[in-house]
Design a protein around this motif. Structure first.
Motif, PDB file in Angstrom:
ATOM      1  N   ASP A 647       0.872  -1.173   0.000  1.00 52.46           N
ATOM      2  CA  ASP A 647       0.000   0.000   0.000  1.00 52.46           C
ATOM      3  C   ASP A 647       0.909   1.224   0.000  1.00 52.46           C
ATOM      4  O   ASP A 647       1.520   1.542   1.017  1.00 52.46           O
ATOM      5  CB  ASP A 647      -0.882  -0.024   1.258  1.00 52.46           C
ATOM      6  N   GLU A 649       0.385   4.246   0.069  1.00 50.29           N
ATOM      7  CA  GLU A 649      -0.056   5.361   0.905  1.00 50.29           C
ATOM      8  C   GLU A 649       0.477   5.241   2.332  1.00 50.29           C
ATOM      9  O   GLU A 649       0.713   6.224   3.010  1.00 50.29           O
ATOM     10  CB  GLU A 649      -1.591   5.399   0.910  1.00 50.29           C
ATOM     11  N   THR A 650       0.635   3.993   2.815  1.00 52.01           N
ATOM     12  CA  THR A 650       1.104   3.777   4.187  1.00 52.01           C
ATOM     13  C   THR A 650       2.443   3.044   4.245  1.00 52.01           C
ATOM     14  O   THR A 650       3.106   3.061   5.273  1.00 52.01           O
ATOM     15  CB  THR A 650       0.098   2.914   4.969  1.00 52.01           C
ATOM     16  N   GLY A 651       2.811   2.364   3.165  1.00 50.60           N
ATOM     17  CA  GLY A 651       4.019   1.552   3.189  1.00 50.60           C
ATOM     18  C   GLY A 651       3.811   0.169   3.768  1.00 50.60           C
ATOM     19  O   GLY A 651       4.766  -0.577   3.944  1.00 50.60           O
ATOM     20  N   VAL A 652       2.585  -0.190   4.052  1.00 51.17           N
ATOM     21  CA  VAL A 652       2.306  -1.506   4.628  1.00 51.17           C
ATOM     22  C   VAL A 652       2.392  -2.591   3.552  1.00 51.17           C
ATOM     23  O   VAL A 652       1.889  -2.411   2.441  1.00 51.17           O
ATOM     24  CB  VAL A 652       0.914  -1.525   5.302  1.00 51.17           C
ATOM     25  N   CYS A 710       9.922  -6.429  17.074  1.00 49.78           N
ATOM     26  CA  CYS A 710       8.685  -7.008  16.514  1.00 49.78           C
ATOM     27  C   CYS A 710       8.912  -8.413  15.981  1.00 49.78           C
ATOM     28  O   CYS A 710       9.558  -8.602  14.968  1.00 49.78           O
ATOM     29  CB  CYS A 710       8.154  -6.107  15.410  1.00 49.78           C
ATOM     30  N   ASP A 715      -0.840 -13.412  11.882  1.00 55.75           N
ATOM     31  CA  ASP A 715      -1.578 -12.563  10.939  1.00 55.75           C
ATOM     32  C   ASP A 715      -0.657 -11.712  10.062  1.00 55.75           C
ATOM     33  O   ASP A 715      -1.130 -10.950   9.231  1.00 55.75           O
ATOM     34  CB  ASP A 715      -2.623 -11.707  11.667  1.00 55.75           C
ATOM     35  N   ASP A 716       0.658 -11.847  10.242  1.00 54.99           N
ATOM     36  CA  ASP A 716       1.594 -11.212   9.316  1.00 54.99           C
ATOM     37  C   ASP A 716       1.874 -12.105   8.105  1.00 54.99           C
ATOM     38  O   ASP A 716       2.554 -11.681   7.179  1.00 54.99           O
ATOM     39  CB  ASP A 716       2.944 -10.945  10.006  1.00 54.99           C
ATOM     40  N   PRO A 770       7.302  -0.124   7.357  1.00 55.87           N
ATOM     41  CA  PRO A 770       6.352   0.709   6.599  1.00 55.87           C
ATOM     42  C   PRO A 770       6.923   2.080   6.240  1.00 55.87           C
ATOM     43  O   PRO A 770       6.737   2.537   5.120  1.00 55.87           O
ATOM     44  CB  PRO A 770       5.161   0.827   7.565  1.00 55.87           C
ATOM     45  N   GLU A 771       7.623   2.711   7.159  1.00 53.39           N
ATOM     46  CA  GLU A 771       8.112   4.057   6.835  1.00 53.39           C
ATOM     47  C   GLU A 771       9.122   4.027   5.694  1.00 53.39           C
ATOM     48  O   GLU A 771       9.079   4.862   4.793  1.00 53.39           O
ATOM     49  CB  GLU A 771       8.726   4.749   8.059  1.00 53.39           C
ATOM     50  N   TRP A 774       7.223   3.387   2.529  1.00 53.95           N
ATOM     51  CA  TRP A 774       6.434   4.581   2.172  1.00 53.95           C
ATOM     52  C   TRP A 774       7.316   5.650   1.539  1.00 53.95           C
ATOM     53  O   TRP A 774       6.953   6.251   0.533  1.00 53.95           O
ATOM     54  CB  TRP A 774       5.748   5.121   3.437  1.00 53.95           C
ATOM     55  N   ARG A 775       8.489   5.880   2.126  1.00 54.23           N
ATOM     56  CA  ARG A 775       9.371   6.929   1.595  1.00 54.23           C
ATOM     57  C   ARG A 775       9.766   6.632   0.148  1.00 54.23           C
ATOM     58  O   ARG A 775       9.788   7.531  -0.700  1.00 54.23           O
ATOM     59  CB  ARG A 775      10.625   7.076   2.463  1.00 54.23           C
ATOM     60  N   GLN A 778       6.714   7.082  -2.077  1.00 57.08           N
ATOM     61  CA  GLN A 778       6.430   8.514  -2.263  1.00 57.08           C
ATOM     62  C   GLN A 778       7.385   9.128  -3.273  1.00 57.08           C
ATOM     63  O   GLN A 778       6.986   9.883  -4.154  1.00 57.08           O
ATOM     64  CB  GLN A 778       6.566   9.255  -0.923  1.00 57.08           C
TER      65      GLN A 778
END
Lengths: 784, 264
Positions: A647, A649-652, A710, A715-716, A770-771, A774-775, A778
């Motif tokens: 995704d 938009e979020t990096g997920v 983590c 569920d991952d 995710p970050e 996302w970067r 973007q």
């Protein structure tokens, strides 16, 4: 017995006790009169210990003793040894700094052991530990491995914080081939540091019996004999015959419980010193700080290809972070368990690898599920995928062009190993089918229509399991042999006790080995009992690591069963008045060939123990031991394919699908093997997506609990598609290869290749948080 | 943990007097933050006053146009409650997403808001829904209750008894969870009701905050598109190894839009 024999998915025998809460772990055990140990640990990454004032702590309620490194020094306790001597590129042995169980004058990482408080209760010991006054003279911390050689010095006898500068392969030939290559792909990679996190933290109870001058140590060990050997011969100077090490039920290890640590050493020493049994149970926070961590490599890799995409040379330059001290096998992980695997599944004719291993003010680093082989696979499979993209060839096709073909075995790689067998393209083709590779472009379009980025990534891994043979590893610097013991003992009434040096701490040996012995001897599986983990009852064994249990420990049991059958034939021949040569054995029955005369193996066992009618020249009893030293490593291999969706938009990242086709040779229990593959993939995805050990610039551990470190959760992960191909190992009696580490070895590269495919850049380090994702997403959108 | 005196009063008055009579008294509700803190010896209260025996603090009821949730009601009870699910499904969703099943079975709404963890979900829920906190002394509007990082308007001897949530016309909670702890890196609760539109953000800053620019935009056009261009400045937002302030600022926009879309 097809339902319980080799090849059957027999339900795990050990689960009766584990699932009903009847497992007996070290912390479940208590000894009369025991005291509780709490360690005073360094809160600083690097400091001189000017003084340790124990007066207030020693006077606190319930305190039996407060002991420091000076006390250990006075008693002549030695340094925790490194068990593998690596010879550097200049012919010098690696730098081996002292590693005292309790520090003498300096602390070198947060969590380092300064003193131990022994008290009647754990609470009292904790209270008193806060009263120990340590005068730390702060030193600047050396945390970043990329700058370690220019940073503050940890050990006086390791200039530039360099443990060794080591190489393997022909550098001149590689440089020459790269200079002539049609295309060279270069990738810079970080293999992130991991914290093992077995579900049971480490624990120990030691006691000393003044009646016999002997010690008993209960400990969470993967290899009780090895622990005994290290403690006796190198650290405490106890006769091996006077120390019994028992590793009862152990809740996971992943490598972290191979080693001889400060805590069990101190407990054993202090038990005699105080005359009281000493118990220590690590807290999870202590596991984070002071269990041996894993991985932590920085690597530049260059892969050269000719105009047809054939690999012509590979050059690898790695810096490996060993942490503050050398854990027992730290030196061999980034060398003989890493560089030797850099050929992967490919025919690359020349390879050179240089490894600089450095000390930093961080927890010691040692083998962790895969140990060197995940690092090697990550290097190869990332650069191969990147190369395919750069030259515009399908990554599966590029791999197939370069696979070692099935008719090339035994295949000698340019990095010292000789592969015994393999069908690499077969696994790849199966994996492509499982993942529906042909349908991927359509799935990518469908994702795009939803605003998502879809990627697919491969990992065609190889590993070397059952590290061997002893003579070879000895010539490379190993301080031990790497055989395994197995003893098969018939009891008079026909049941069988099996003693193995392979310790089980989650692998299901009690089931797999029972199947093996039951099938070989024709004894019902419920009549086979597996005993392990006690130096007082099993023959000297090397323990469980490196996916070796079945290939080495299982082979030892197979050999011991052969001896049982051989002796049984002599007894049967006597009882049935036939020649030994005429006796045949099949599924538990000895027969005189060509007749209807037969004896069940139980009858033979009874005759062996009640030898009223018995061969004159034969010893009574039916109890055979075998030590098996393999001729070579085994080489499990396979292809994993990961498909995922990002995704932007979020990096997920969501893993959409996972295909794993592994060749483990002969499989004894498919259910257990599948479980091992699942767990391995989860651990590999953990590394690539979620897990990361982070120290700040001062050497404080920022990921010291599950709030920040983590672990992967169900569920991952998707539902895995797991299949096997079967190319039997040609040099062990069972044809088996080992499966425990494969998932963790294969998964990170498959995952990251899918991430980089989706994002269109190679420039992202594990974990793909995710970050970070996302970067990049973007930046890509902004560029469009 | 260090030693402490343990009290388990049966009434609110007894709890209040135990608290005022203690040297360094601490209330324990579900204990999901306090107990780990004690185990790590990061706090040393003289007395622990356990509210679990006070029946009045438990349960969920309707009171006029509000849903009133007792302070000792667990997250699991909120998530499973038929009334909450029917009247304020956003709140049930929020509770369902807290921590893990063990935390949800132990942790309570009163404990969560009194602790005021900047990454907790409930502060977003209370402010986003315009709730009122009831204590043994007074009522406090959610907007006034959360005063900073781990800080609330509660006096030393004040005990949360319940939270009253006005039923909104529509609401939704969108959360970007920390993959490790599953606390909110950013959680946004958007609601529209008698009190107007509210957009409350938890996790991103030192304390829950409202985004008035988004509220105004949504008041005239309640759609994700209406807040598309509204950026929250990164200045002053939290930054840690999991997420920078800049990323959090971005996620506030994403989660707000997703919440609006989910609220319908």
């Amino acid at each position: 017995m097809p339902d319980t024999g080799i090849g059957a998915s027999v339900r795990r025998k050990e689960d009766q006790r584990f699932l009903t809460g009847k497992g007996r772990y070290t912390d479940d055990l208590n000894r009369p009169g025991q005291v509780h140990a709490v360690f005073v640990r360094s809160p600083h990454a690097h400091a001189t210990v000017a003084s340790v004032n124990i007066a207030a702590a020693a006077a606190a309620p319930g305190v039996i003793a407060v002991l420091t490194g000076k006390d250990m020094e006075a008693d002549g306790v030695g340094s925790l040894p490194c068990g593998w001597t690596v010879t550097d590129k200049h012919g010098e042995p690696h730098k081996a700094p002292d590693h005292f169980p309790l520090v003498r004058d300096k602390v070198r990482y947060v969590g380092d052991h300064v003193a131990v408080v022994l008290a009647e209760s754990a609470i009292q010991a904790k209270d008193a530990a806060e009263l120990v006054e340590v005068d730390y003279q702060m030193l600047p911390a050396n945390v970043d491995p990329s700058k370690a050689m220019d940073g503050p010095l940890l050990h006086d006898n390791a200039p530039s914080n360099l443990c060794y500068d080591w190489e393997l392969g022909d550098q001149a030939a590689v440089d020459e081939a790269l200079s002539r290559a049609a295309h060279v792909t270069t990738v810079d990679l970080v293999n992130n540091r991991l914290i093992p996190n077995a579900i049971e933290p480490r624990a120990a109870i030691a006691e000393f019996d003044t009646g016999t001058d002997s010690y008993t140590l209960y400990s969470t060990s993967q290899n009780p004999h090895l622990l005994r050997l290290i403690l006796c011969a190198f650290v405490l100077g106890i006769p091996e015959s006077k120390l019994r090490v028992i590793a009862p039920d152990v809740g996971g290890g992943f490598g972290s419980k191979i080693y001889c640590y400060a805590e069990e050493t101190v407990c054993t020493w202090a038990a005699r010193k105080t005359g009281r049994p000493v118990k220590w149970t690590g807290e999870r926070s202590e596991s984070f700080l002071a269990d041996a961590h894993g991985r932590d490599h920085m690597t530049r890799v260059q892969l050269g290809m000719d105009a047809e995409g054939k690999f012509v040379a590979m050059k690898v330059d790695t810096t490996a972070n060993l942490g503050a001290y050398l854990s027992n096998f730290a030196t061999c992980v980034p060398t003989y368990l890493y560089a030797t695997l850099l050929a992967g599944q490919y025919t690359t004719p020349v390879i050179h690898c240089n490894v600089k291993a450095v000390f930093t003010n961080t927890a010691p680093v040692d083998a962790y599920r895969g140990a060197g082989r995940p690092e090697a696979t990550y290097v190869i499979e990332r650069v191969v995928e990147a190369a395919a993209r750069e030259i515009g060839v399908d990554p599966a096709e590029l791999r197939k062009r370069n696979f070692v073909p099935p008719d090339a075995f035994p295949y000698a790689t340019p990095v010292a190993l000789t592969y015994d067998s393999g069908q690499y393209a077969l696994a790849m083709d199966k994996a492509l089918e499982l993942i529906d590779y042909a349908g991927f472009p359509a799935r990518r379009e469908a994702s795009k229509a939803k605003g998502k980025l879809r990627g697919i990534g491969f990992s065609a891994y190889i590993e070397a399991c059952g590290i061997a043979p002893s003579a070879v590893v000895g010539s490379l610097g190993a301080g031990v042999g790497l055989y395994e013991s197995g003893q098969v003992r018939f009891n008079p009434t026909g049941t069988v006790s099996v003693f193995t040096g392979s310790h089980s701490h989650g692998q299901g040996h009690e089931t797999t080995f029972s199947q093996l012995v039951s099938d070989t001897l024709g004894v019902p599986i419920e009549n086979v009992e597996v005993v392990h983990g006690d130096t007082g009852s099993i023959p000297f064994g090397m323990g469980t690591y490196g996916s070796r249990s079945l290939a080495v420990g299982g082979s030892a049991l197979s050999k011991a069963c052969d001896k049982i059958i051989e002796k049984g034939k002599k007894i049967a021949a006597h009882l049935m008045e036939a020649s030994v040569d005429d006796i045949e054995f099949d599924q538990g029955t000895f027969r005189v060939a060509g007749t209807d005369k037969e004896k069940a193996i139980g009858e033979i066992a009874f005759a062996a123990y009640v030898p009223h009618n018995y061969p004159e020249d034969l010893e009574p009893g039916l109890d055979e031991t075998s030590f098996y030293d393999p001729l070579n490593f085994t080489y499990p291999a396979g292809t994993h394919v990961c498909e995922l969706e990002i995704d932007p938009e979020t990096g997920v990242i969501e893993i959409a699908d996972w295909a794993a086709v592994d060749d483990f040779g002969k499989v004894v229990n498919p259910m257990i093997v599948e479980g091992q593959v699942h767990g391995g993939i989860a651990q590999g995805v953990g590394q690539a997506m979620l897990e990361n050990c982070v120290y700040d610039a001062d050497g404080q551990l920022l990921t010291g609990s599950y709030m920040d470190y983590c672990m992967p959760r169900a569920d991952d992960l998707p539902s895995f598609k797991v299949e096997t191909t079967e190319t039997p190992c040609p040099h062990n009696p069972l044809g088996v290869k080992g499966c425990g580490e494969a998932g963790a070895i294969a998964a990170p590269a498959a995952f990251m290749n899918a991430v980089t495919d989706a994002l269109g850049t190679e420039d992202i380090a594990m974990p793909a948080s995710p970050e970070k994702v996302w970067r990049i997403a973007q930046a890509a959108q902004a560029a469009e | 943990m260090y030693e402490f005196n343990y009290h388990r009063p049966a009434s609110l008055d007894a709890a209040a007097s135990a608290l005022s009579g203690a040297g360094e008294g601490k209330i324990v509700a579900g204990g999901m933050t306090l107990i780990p803190t004690l185990k790590q010896r990061l706090a040393q209260p003289s007395d622990l006053i356990d509210l679990s025996a006070i029946a009045d603090l438990k349960g969920i009821s309707e009171d006029g146009g509000s849903i009133v949730i007792g302070a000792m009601t667990t997250h699991a009870e909120v998530a499973d409650n038929a009334t909450v699910k029917a009247k304020i499904p956003a709140l049930a969703d929020l509770a369902e997403g807290i921590g893990d099943i063990q935390v949800r079975n132990r942790g309570t709404i009163g404990g969560s808001i009194a602790n005021a963890d900047p990454a907790a979900d409930y502060p977003g829920g209370l402010v986003g829904l315009g709730a009122t906190v009831r204590t043994n002394k007074r009522e406090i509007a959610a907007d006034d209750f959360f005063t900073g990082m781990f800080e609330t308007a509660l006096a030393e001897d004040e005990i949360v008894t319940a939270v009253a949530f006005p039923v909104p016309d529509k609401a939704a909670y969108a959360k970007f969870a920390n993959p490790a702890s599953r606390y909110a890196i950013v959680g946004v609760l958007v609601s529209q009701g008698a009190g107007g539109v509210r957009v409350a953000v938890t996790g991103a800053g030192p304390s829950v905050f409202r985004v008035t620019e988004m509220e105004q935009a949504l008041a005239s056009n309640f759609s994700a598109a209406a807040i598309e261009g509204i950026a929250v400045p990164a200045d002053g937002l939290n930054s840690d190894i999991h997420a920078s302030a800049e990323y959090r600022a971005h996620l506030v926009g994403v989660m707000a839009r997703r919440a609006v879309a989910a609220a319908g």
